[in-house]
Design a protein around this motif. Structure first.
Motif, PDB file in Angstrom:
ATOM      1  N   CYS A  59       0.252  -9.483  -2.084  1.00  8.92           N
ATOM      2  CA  CYS A  59      -0.422  -8.653  -1.450  1.00  8.92           C
ATOM      3  C   CYS A  59      -0.441  -7.129  -2.594  1.00  8.92           C
ATOM      4  O   CYS A  59       0.522  -7.069  -2.898  1.00  8.92           O
ATOM      5  N   ARG A  60      -1.520  -6.546  -2.942  1.00 12.79           N
ATOM      6  CA  ARG A  60      -1.639  -5.649  -3.928  1.00 12.79           C
ATOM      7  C   ARG A  60      -1.842  -4.262  -3.586  1.00 12.79           C
ATOM      8  O   ARG A  60      -3.007  -4.373  -3.049  1.00 12.79           O
ATOM      9  N   GLY A  61      -1.248  -3.384  -3.515  1.00 12.09           N
ATOM     10  CA  GLY A  61      -1.562  -2.279  -3.676  1.00 12.09           C
ATOM     11  C   GLY A  61      -1.897  -1.387  -4.857  1.00 12.09           C
ATOM     12  O   GLY A  61      -2.497  -0.088  -4.974  1.00 12.09           O
ATOM     13  N   HIS A  62      -1.554  -1.970  -5.866  1.00  5.93           N
ATOM     14  CA  HIS A  62      -1.769  -1.545  -7.375  1.00  5.93           C
ATOM     15  C   HIS A  62      -1.966  -2.906  -8.209  1.00  5.93           C
ATOM     16  O   HIS A  62      -1.056  -3.591  -7.914  1.00  5.93           O
ATOM     17  N   LEU A  63      -2.555  -2.630  -9.372  1.00  4.45           N
ATOM     18  CA  LEU A  63      -2.860  -3.855 -10.212  1.00  4.45           C
ATOM     19  C   LEU A  63      -1.968  -3.487 -11.737  1.00  4.45           C
ATOM     20  O   LEU A  63      -2.679  -2.718 -12.423  1.00  4.45           O
ATOM     21  N   PRO A  64      -0.994  -3.741 -11.788  1.00  8.33           N
ATOM     22  CA  PRO A  64      -0.242  -3.452 -13.197  1.00  8.33           C
ATOM     23  C   PRO A  64      -1.062  -3.983 -14.394  1.00  8.33           C
ATOM     24  O   PRO A  64      -1.675  -5.145 -14.153  1.00  8.33           O
ATOM     25  N   ALA A 119       1.034  -1.102   0.193  1.00  3.92           N
ATOM     26  CA  ALA A 119       0.018   0.147  -0.118  1.00  3.92           C
ATOM     27  C   ALA A 119       0.899   1.280   0.037  1.00  3.92           C
ATOM     28  O   ALA A 119       0.589   2.270  -0.733  1.00  3.92           O
ATOM     29  N   SER A 120       2.143   1.186   0.715  1.00  2.00           N
ATOM     30  CA  SER A 120       2.742   2.422   0.763  1.00  2.00           C
ATOM     31  C   SER A 120       3.592   2.735  -0.397  1.00  2.00           C
ATOM     32  O   SER A 120       3.545   3.594  -0.954  1.00  2.00           O
ATOM     33  N   LEU A 121       3.761   1.689  -1.272  1.00  2.00           N
ATOM     34  CA  LEU A 121       4.518   1.788  -2.333  1.00  2.00           C
ATOM     35  C   LEU A 121       3.702   1.987  -3.542  1.00  2.00           C
ATOM     36  O   LEU A 121       4.286   2.282  -4.834  1.00  2.00           O
ATOM     37  N   GLY A 122       2.323   1.505  -3.409  1.00  2.00           N
ATOM     38  CA  GLY A 122       1.645   1.557  -4.593  1.00  2.00           C
ATOM     39  C   GLY A 122       1.847   0.343  -5.638  1.00  2.00           C
ATOM     40  O   GLY A 122       1.605   0.538  -6.810  1.00  2.00           O
TER      41      GLY A 122
END
Length: 532
Positions: free
Chosen positions: A119-124, A97-100
């Motif tokens: 664990c995903r903070g962003h979906l490439p 989450a911190s890094l996205g």
């Protein structure tokens, strides 16, 4: 494979499952034949066995096959045995989450790496990593970190396999391994700046621990557009390395302390298989070989990670020679691996990879995961998402805090229908015909269970109609569980959300209702986001 021990029909059947890697909408008989090179007759014969075992489902309207819920259960014992996943999930989520970006744990399997936690903070856009996703070795940071940290003989064996099966990739990317080894020695991490997916840059750190003889790698991937030049090494690498060292310290401390309780649920060994009749033809024998191989995989369960040929032969009712042939084949295919102590076999990462197409195709999982984790943190509880599996429920996602006293079910865990809040919620929200059909099957196939829980379904339905949720303490007496069904199917699947709280004594009714209200709010929020 020319070795006489290799069971070709078993390999062909498992190749059908591999064919679904990028086919969430399913595949026809013709498409399966094109992807596997098998004849349509072979496809029909093998798919019949896979459907019977619940690994495939057949849609009569579209004439297509898709993965069934049993695909989720094959790799569950391996996931449950990796206790570091429970410990690492929260700090991995925080860093993601911190890094996205995405932070994952990967395990080696033949000539590839397989994610066992992510664990995903962003979906490439190019790659949606999930449990079971397979990555190439030489192009990825995770693969390079594993190779760079491997013993010389171990590394040489994998490179030889890559040279044989992927000569172009071997020629193109082996030189990058020298740089990876230098980076590992100098900095403690390895890089892949867009070498596999052009819009994803990744860094990986090998963990200094072995689980069942296997080394894990911690990986972080971020969208290239969000990184400045040199930032991957200057900023991301050190943060991932710090997380790796934290996980290692906490894992060592946990291992030095009292052993945590075994993961649940307990799974009974399968019944012995029915021997083949002498008059069966070659086609029937091929289908039975596949069935036996699948039954062998289901002999493994949490708390019993290593099984030898003799034990497997006894459980399956097969000759030692037959079991040797099956274990040899499954080892060659990456679904089993030899235990480093030489006492038997463990499940391989290939068993987890079977479920990836199904997990990745459940869009509700990715949508619900952040909210489930937030609710888990707020309530101090395990929050899970499940769907019906035969006469029970199977978990497809679980979020929980790192509490050694509570080891909740994980992805692929099968839960009983009548004893659990999740099962009762599914029954209560089903149509009267569907509910009665499942209850009738339980009476026939599990008469002791039906007798023990007589009247439970009716009481659960009354609770659901009154409060909108179902509860249970019958599966684990120290866990208060509450479940809420989704009001309508999502992609033709009826899901249930469950919440489990450690409570040695029964909670007051108002607290149970409060848990139900929080869970209902989450479900309704997700339904609103799914609405067209």
């Amino acid at each position: 494979m020319t070795d006489a021990r290799f069971a070709t029909s078993l390999a062909h059947g498992l190749a059908l499952l591999d064919a679904f890697a990028d086919a969430p909408a399913g595949l026809s008989n013709k498409q399966l034949a094109g992807r596997t090179g098998l004849s349509k007759a072979s496809i029909s014969r093998l798919s019949t066995t896979l459907v019977a075992r619940g690994l495939l489902l057949f849609d009569a309207d579209t004439r297509r096959y898709r993965l069934g819920s049993s695909a989720l259960t094959v790799g569950y014992p391996l996931l449950a045995s990796l206790g570091v996943r429970r410990l690492a999930r929260l700090p991995m989520s925080q860093l993601a989450a911190s890094l996205g970006g995405t932070v994952s744990l990967a395990m080696h399997e033949r000539s590839r790496m397989v994610y066992v936690e992510t664990c995903r903070g962003h979906l490439p856009l190019a790659f949606r990593p999930d449990v079971g996703a397979a990555l190439p070795m030489l192009q990825t940071a995770a693969g390079r970190a594993w190779l760079a940290s491997a013993a010389p003989a171990e590394r040489a064996a994998v490179l030889a396999d890559l040279r044989h099966h992927a000569p172009a990739a071997h020629a193109a990317w082996t030189p990058a391994l020298a740089q990876a080894r230098r980076d590992l020695d100098r900095h403690g991490w390895c890089l892949s700046p867009g070498h596999w997916q052009p819009d994803v840059h990744a860094v990986a750190v090998p963990l200094d621990m072995r689980l069942g003889g296997e080394r894990l790698v911690l990986n972080c991937g971020l969208p290239a557009r969000r990184l400045a030049a040199g930032e991957l090494a200057a900023r991301i690498g050190p943060r991932l390395l710090a997380l790796a060292r934290r996980i290692e310290r906490e894992w060592q401390a946990e291992q030095a302390a009292a052993a945590p309780p075994p993961p649940w649920p307990p799974v009974a060994p399968p019944a012995a298989a029915t021997p083949r009749r002498a008059g069966d033809d070659a086609a029937s024998a091929a289908a039975q070989t596949l069935a036996r191989g699948l039954d062998l995989l289901h002999c493994f369960h949490p708390g019993e990670d290593v099984l030898g040929n003799r034990v497997l032969a006894t459980r399956l009712g097969l000759s030692p020679q037959t079991v040797v042939r099956l274990t040899f084949t499954l080892t060659q295919l990456g679904l089993l691996r030899r235990d480093p102590l030489g006492t038997g076999y463990r499940l391989g990462a290939g068993a987890v990879a079977i479920a990836y197409p199904m997990l990745a195709g459940l869009r509700l999982r990715s949508l619900a995961r952040p909210a489930m984790l937030a609710l888990s943190q707020r309530l101090g509880a395990a929050v899970s998402l499940g769907l019906r599996h035969q006469l029970g429920m199977v978990y497809v996602e679980t979020a929980w805090r790192t509490d050694g006293r509570l080891l909740p079910p994980d992805t692929g865990a099968v839960m009983p229908m009548l004893a659990t809040a999740m099962g009762r919620a599914w029954l209560s929200s089903a149509s009267a015909a569907d509910r009665q059909a499942v209850l009738n099957q339980i009476r026939v196939r599990e008469p002791a269970t039906a007798l023990r829980f007589a009247g439970v379904a009716e009481r659960a339905l009354a609770q659901y109609e009154r409060h909108g949720h179902c509860s249970s303490r019958d599966f684990r007496s120290e866990i208060e569980a509450v479940a809420v069904p989704f009001s309508r199917p999502v992609d033709a699947i009826r899901f249930v959300m469950n919440c489990g709280v450690l409570a040695p004594a029964p909670l007051p009714a108002r607290q149970v209702r409060a848990l139900g209200a929080a869970l209902t709010e989450l479900v309704r929020t997700l339904e609103a986001r799914l609405a067209p």
